[in-house]
Each structure stands twice: as structure tokens, then as C-alpha cells.
Scaffold this active site. Structure first.
Site, mmCIF file in Angstrom:
data_model
loop_
_atom_site.group_PDB
_atom_site.id
_atom_site.type_symbol
_atom_site.label_atom_id
_atom_site.label_comp_id
_atom_site.label_asym_id
_atom_site.label_seq_id
_atom_site.Cartn_x
_atom_site.Cartn_y
_atom_site.Cartn_z
ATOM 1 N N CYS A 1 -33.013 -60.842 7.662
ATOM 2 C CA CYS A 1 -34.470 -60.730 7.541
ATOM 3 C C CYS A 1 -34.806 -59.254 7.398
ATOM 4 O O CYS A 1 -34.209 -58.408 8.068
ATOM 5 C CB CYS A 1 -35.157 -61.332 8.773
ATOM 6 S SG CYS A 1 -36.951 -61.184 8.745
ATOM 7 N N GLU B 1 -29.554 -62.686 2.719
ATOM 8 C CA GLU B 1 -29.617 -64.123 2.955
ATOM 9 C C GLU B 1 -30.810 -64.721 2.208
ATOM 10 O O GLU B 1 -31.888 -64.139 2.176
ATOM 11 C CB GLU B 1 -29.741 -64.383 4.458
ATOM 12 C CG GLU B 1 -29.702 -65.850 4.846
ATOM 13 C CD GLU B 1 -29.727 -66.047 6.349
ATOM 14 O OE1 GLU B 1 -30.117 -67.140 6.802
ATOM 15 O OE2 GLU B 1 -29.350 -65.098 7.078
#
Length: 521
Positions: free
Chosen positions: A385, A419
Site C-alpha cells: 500500500c 501489489e
């Protein structure tokens, strides 16, 4: 004189709508089982007092009204102070329900009705009919007409489905008729507002200010205005703006007041607030400015917890372990969710490391942004993140965070990739970063043959990301059974010109990194 006893749980909580009860005992009967509890609400109190006032002779044998009169002296309501006893009163939105929210406490705004016409009450100003210059009955009428229109449209679609031979033709005719109808409705609008209308708009704005929505009549056609109203109602019906949900609109963070973008699962007692107050160093969230001021007077934090692994000038990066500093990392995730749509990690922070970038001045290290990564990633993700705070966006800090994540991958001798899924802003930032990395590599490359594997090993960028970037730049071609990389000099020259104008202030210096890969985590 009958004896009365006050219940332990009958005390008021400080709101005007709270009930109270009195336990009335008849002393004329000796049997202990003759005790009965009488629960009196404010409405029954007013009715009893009204009946006493209207009767010419007060009955002295009525113990209930006398007891109520004596009992009410323990709590003097606003209506009793003003001498209003019978007339019903419309109460404004209570401060205890939406304290600090964007719902203004105007006396003319009540909780009755809802913009969608589906509910009897509302708890926010976005669902208030009066704010949108409508009444609760008008919202209900609009809701019924809207439901009727949906039913007619569904029925028409079902009829067309049964007409297999002429279905396409019927649809075209219906669409043409509808288009003509819309064109006619838009033509009727008076494009030039009259002087009376302008005066009406000005008077409405001066009278109500921001407590009501501006008048929208004649700004556009009735058809387009109805579409706008339907979009407002559909937004609420789909749950994107929920009643009683997270109503946090702004946060006070340091010297900035930031507008939030998305929902964040803060505790319910904080989620109902319209504004949240945060300490920019320890990230503790509070309900009011007073609590924040008291907290700042005794807060000893001036930088994030953890180890400082990078420093160059005023820019520092701290490595924070989610297992060792769990509360700080949870607060950081809750803060990030206010500005990220796809984030799902809030409380399970122990398997992650957080790299927090700060900018230092004489008051402390201020949060610029952060990224998190798994301690053990099987897919070699170097970012789980990533966020740049809104007040530092479009200043180059996002690319610094991305560059720092790839610098850690180079030290680890791994190939990294973020990700998925990426947010919209994250995807734009990463594509821009991959483009600059590839153009910088091709600018310094002097050979004749080049492979994607070599680029990946040199830059620590995943080969899949390299191929997608080359395709977007139209630098990857297939010719005679082979894939060729075109060295487009025009793109390289443009990048070099922008790089010279930008300078080297917002770049990561590998020599300033003091970090080694964690072991045994």
C-alpha cells in the site's frame, strides 16, 4: 399525602426528549402488592397540566398531577422556562446526534423526512429535504412517481422482448420519440434569467447562506434538473452516502484541514462526527479541538516510531514494524483509507513493515507519505500500500516513495512489483515512474543488443511492468519473428529536457540509505 420514590434509572441524560418515570405508592392500602408503577412522558405531563389549567376548580384529591408538578421541579425544561405548555414544538437537530458534522443546527431544519422519500427521518444535511428546498411530502411524491416510471419502463422492456420480429424497430422508434421529447423540454428553458429571478437567487443566498442548497430553477432545463435529482437520490440509495454511517468529511491534521475522499472504518463514536482531529506525530484521533490541544501539550512524539533508515536534507524515512508499534500502524492505515479506495488492511498490521517519509522543520518531522510491504512476500511484492498525503501531492514525493521501494529491492537483490489492484492515482504514478526509469536506462545504454531481463536486473522492475510500459510508449515491435525495442530519440530528448528543468531536489540518494534487509522476521 401519598409517598413517592424516584427510580434509580429514571434520571435524564441531558437531552430534551428523554423520558422520566415516577413510582406512585398509595398509602391508603396496607397490602404491599398494591404498588403500581406509572410511566409519564412529557406529552402526558403537558396534557395533565393543560387539563388542570382548563378546569375552573382544581381537584385537590388528584395526587398524580400534584406529584408530577413537584417532581418536575428537579428538571426545568426549556418549554417550562418560556411558559409554553400546550403547543407542540418542532425541535432542531440535536447536537448529541451529529456533533461536529456538516449538519447545521438551524432552528428551521428538522429531522422529519428524507431526500429519497423512503425514510421518515434523516441524520445528515445531505438527506435533509429542507436543505434541498423541498418538503418531506414533495420527496414522497417524487419517490412514488419515480417508482411508477421504473415499473412502466420495466413493463415496456418485457413487452419488447416478446416481440422478436419487430423488437429492434420498436426500440429505435421509442428512442427517437424520447429524444424528441427531451429536445422539446430543453428548448422551453429560458436561457437568459430575468431580473426578478436574479434578485430571487440573491435574496435566497443572503437569507440562508450555506444552510440550504442554492436555487436551481432555470439554471438548466427541467429534464436535466430532474436527472440531477435522480442522481442525488440514487447515490444515497446505493449506499455510497449512508445514514448513520461514516460521516467524516474533514480532518484537522497539523496545520492543514483535509477533505476526505472515502469511507474509513473508524469506531462508531468517531465515525458519526463530521470532523476528526488528529495528532500529526502519533496519529491519535480525537473528537474536539480542546482534546487535541490538551494532547499536544503533553505529547512527546516528534517523529514516527522505529528506525530512521534514510536522511538527506529535510527528508527522512523511518522503518516501523507493525508488530512492535501496532497502534501507530493501525492509526496510519485508518488515516490512509480516507484517501484510498481499494485499501482493505486496517488492523492486521503485524506481518507488515511500514516505511514512513517525513519532512523535518523546527517543530518536528511531518508526515509526507508512506508505503507498506510484507515481511515475507511469496510474489516478491515490494509495496502493499502506498499513499502520499493530499497536501504533498503533485510535488514529486510519490515518485520518491516508489523509487525508495525499488532501492530496497536492489539492496535485497530482488525484482519487485507493487501489489495489485492499484488505485487510480497509484497507477498513474507507477506508469510515470516506469517510463522515466526505462528512458533513463536507454539514454545511458550504448550497446546494440538489449534484453528485457537485463533491464529488469539493472532497475529491479518486474519484466511484466517493463513490457507493458514499452507497449504504452510504442517502443516494442514484432518484426520477422522477433521482438524489437525501438530507441525513440524524441521521447528520450523530451525526458532529458524535463529532467533538467525539474532539478535533483526530489530524488532518492542511494548513498544516504543506512539499511540492511531484515533477517529472521
Amino acid at each position: 399525602m401519598p409517598r413517592r420514590k424516584r427510580n434509580a434509572g429514571s434520571s435524564s441524560e441531558g437531552t430534551e426528549d428523554s423520558d422520566f418515570s415516577a413510582e406512585h405508592t398509595d398509602s391508603s392500602e396496607s397490602d404491599a402488592h398494591a404498588v403500581r408503577n406509572t410511566r409519564l412522558t412529557r406529552s402526558s405531563l403537558r396534557l395533565s397540566r393543560n387539563s388542570q389549567d382548563s378546569s375552573p376548580v382544581r381537584n385537590p384529591s388528584a395526587p398524580v398531577s400534584e406529584e408530577v408538578g413537584n417532581y418536575s421541579t428537579h428538571r426545568v425544561t426549556r418549554s417550562q422556562q418560556q411558559g409554553v405548555s400546550v403547543l407542540p414544538k418542532k425541535y432542531a437537530l440535536r447536537q448529541s446526534r451529529s456533533s461536529g458534522s456538516d449538519t447545521e443546527q438551524h432552528g428551521e431544519i428538522s429531522e422529519r423526512g428524507h431526500l429519497t422519500g423512503k425514510h421518515e427521518r434523516h441524520f445528515s444535511i445531505s438527506g435533509c429535504p429542507l436543505y434541498h428546498n423541498l418538503s418531506a411530502d414533495e420527496c414522497k411524491v417524487k419517490a412514488s412517481s419515480r417508482d411508477k416510471h421504473v415499473e412502466e419502463r420495466t413493463l415496456s422492456q418485457r413487452q419488447n422482448e416478446n416481440r422478436h420480429s419487430a423488437r429492434q424497430q420498436a426500440q429505435m422508434e421509442r428512442q427517437l420519440r424520447y429524444k424528441e421529447k427531451v429536445t422539446e423540454m430543453r428548448r422551453k428553458r429560458n436561457s437568459v434569467p430575468l431580473k426578478e429571478q436574479k434578485d430571487k437567487y440573491t435574496e435566497h443566498r443572503q437569507t440562508h447562506g450555506s444552510s440550504r442548497e442554492p436555487l436551481l430553477e432555470n439554471i438548466t432545463s427541467d429534464y436535466d434538473l430532474e436527472l440531477f435529482r435522480k442522481a442525488q437520490e440514487k447515490l444515497r440509495l446505493q449506499g455510497q452516502v449512508t445514514e448513520g454511517g461514516n460521516m467524516i468529511k474533514t480532518i484537522l491534521f497539523g496545520r492543514y484541514e483535509l477533505d476526505t475522499w472515502y469511507h474509513s472504518p473508524y469506531p462508531e463514536e468517531y465515525a458519526r462526527l463530521g470532523r476528526l482531529y488528529m495528532c500529526e506525530f502519533c496519529l491519535k484521533y480525537m473528537k474536539s479541538q480542546t482534546i487535541l490541544r490538551r494532547h499536544m501539550a503533553k505529547c512527546v512524539w516528534k517523529h514516527p516510531p522505529g528506525d530512521e533508515v534514510y536522511r538527506k536534507g529535510a527528508i527522512s524515512v523511518f522503518e516501523v514494524d507493525g508488530k512492535k508499534n501496532k497502534i501507530y500502524c493501525q492509526n496510519l492505515c485508518l488515516l490512509a483509507k480516507l484517501f484510498l479506495d481499494h485499501k482493505t488492511l486496517y488492523y492486521d498490521v503485524e506481518p507488515f513493515l511500514f516505511y514512513v517519509m517525513t519532512e523535518a522543520d523546527n517543530t518536528g518531522c511531518h508526515l509526507v507519505g508512506y508505503f507498506s510491504k510484507e515481511k515475507n512476500s511469496f510474489l516478491n511484492y515490494n509495496v502493499s500500500c502506498i499513499l502520499t498525503m493530499p497536501q504533498y501531492m503533485r510535488q514529486g514525493y510519490g515518485k520518491m516513495l516508489i523509487d525508495f521501494s525499488y532501492l530496497l529491492s536492489k539492496v535485497e537483490e530482488k525484482v519487485g512489483s507493487p501489489e495489485r489492484p492499484l488505485s487510480d492515482l497509484g497507477l498513474i504514478s507507477y506508469r510515470s515512474y516506469w517510463k522515466e526509469v526505462l528512458l533513463h536506462y536507454l539514454y545511458n545504454f550504448q550497446g546494440k543488443e538489449i534484453s528485457i531481463k537485463e533491464i529488469s536486473q539493472e532497475t529491479a522492475v518486474n519484466p511484466v511492468d517493463i513490457v507493458s510500459t514499452l507497449q504504452s510508449l510504442q517502443m516494442l515491435k514484432y518484426w520477422k519473428g522477433k521482438h524489437l525495442i525501438l530507441k525513440r530519440q524524441d521521447l528520450i530528448d523530451d525526458w532529458k529536457t524535463k529532467e533538467a528543468k525539474r532539478g535533483s531536489n526530489k530524488t532518492i540518494d542511494p548513498t544516504s540509505l543506512k539499511w540492511s534487509p531484515p533477517k529472521g522476521i
